[in-house]
Design a protein around this motif. Structure first.
Motif, PDB file in Angstrom:
ATOM      1  N   VAL A 112       0.546  -1.075  -0.348  1.00 24.53           N
ATOM      2  CA  VAL A 112      -0.083   0.242  -0.057  1.00 24.53           C
ATOM      3  C   VAL A 112       0.857   1.496  -0.162  1.00 24.53           C
ATOM      4  O   VAL A 112       1.704   1.640   1.014  1.00 24.53           O
ATOM      5  CB  VAL A 112      -0.812   0.394   1.037  1.00 24.53           C
ATOM      6  CG1 VAL A 112      -1.960   0.593   1.387  1.00 24.53           C
ATOM      7  CG2 VAL A 112      -1.778  -1.109   0.802  1.00 24.53           C
ATOM      8  N   ARG A 130      -5.418  -0.166   4.155  1.00 25.67           N
ATOM      9  CA  ARG A 130      -5.760   1.202   2.819  1.00 25.67           C
ATOM     10  C   ARG A 130      -7.071   2.103   2.857  1.00 25.67           C
ATOM     11  O   ARG A 130      -6.416   3.333   2.667  1.00 25.67           O
ATOM     12  CB  ARG A 130      -5.904   0.064   1.488  1.00 25.67           C
ATOM     13  CG  ARG A 130      -6.053   0.762   0.368  1.00 25.67           C
ATOM     14  CD  ARG A 130      -6.572   0.007  -0.788  1.00 25.67           C
ATOM     15  NE  ARG A 130      -5.108  -0.898  -0.706  1.00 25.67           N
ATOM     16  CZ  ARG A 130      -4.509  -1.685  -0.987  1.00 25.67           C
ATOM     17  NH1 ARG A 130      -5.514  -2.786  -0.013  1.00 25.67           N
ATOM     18  NH2 ARG A 130      -2.974  -2.600  -1.138  1.00 25.67           N
ATOM     19  N   LEU A 133      -3.543   8.158   0.239  1.00 27.03           N
ATOM     20  CA  LEU A 133      -3.400   7.299   0.173  1.00 27.03           C
ATOM     21  C   LEU A 133      -2.581   7.633  -1.325  1.00 27.03           C
ATOM     22  O   LEU A 133      -3.097   8.221  -2.562  1.00 27.03           O
ATOM     23  CB  LEU A 133      -4.527   6.201  -0.365  1.00 27.03           C
ATOM     24  CG  LEU A 133      -4.497   4.956  -0.914  1.00 27.03           C
ATOM     25  CD1 LEU A 133      -3.897   3.813  -0.328  1.00 27.03           C
ATOM     26  CD2 LEU A 133      -6.166   4.758  -1.237  1.00 27.03           C
TER      27      LEU A 133
END
Length: 76
Positions: free
Chosen positions: A6, A66, A75
């Motif tokens: 991620v 996430r 993100l």
């Protein structure tokens, strides 16, 4: 280790960091997270802690991390 890392944005210059597993995510949550608190932060922290200790599912931890990164606006 997670199936896919991620990527989160760090700093004002849009640098990014790839988080590859639950232990790394937990460390990031505890030391570098821009907005400690909130539901998604708490869920990610718990999921990553459980996965790091072998009591939880790594894919659940990755999804929770996430979602928390998305909520925090970091993100990539």
């Amino acid at each position: 280790m997670w199936d896919e890392p991620v990527e989160v944005v760090i700093g004002p210059d849009d640098h990014f960091k790839s988080i590859r597993g639950s232990r790394e995510a937990l460390a990031y949550l505890m030391t570098c997270w821009p907005q400690k608190g909130g539901d998604s932060f708490a869920l990610a922290k718990r999921a990553c802690m459980e996965a790091a200790e072998g009591r939880g599912d790594p894919s659940t931890a990755a999804s929770a991390f996430r979602a928390a990164a998305n909520d925090a606006g970091i993100l990539r």
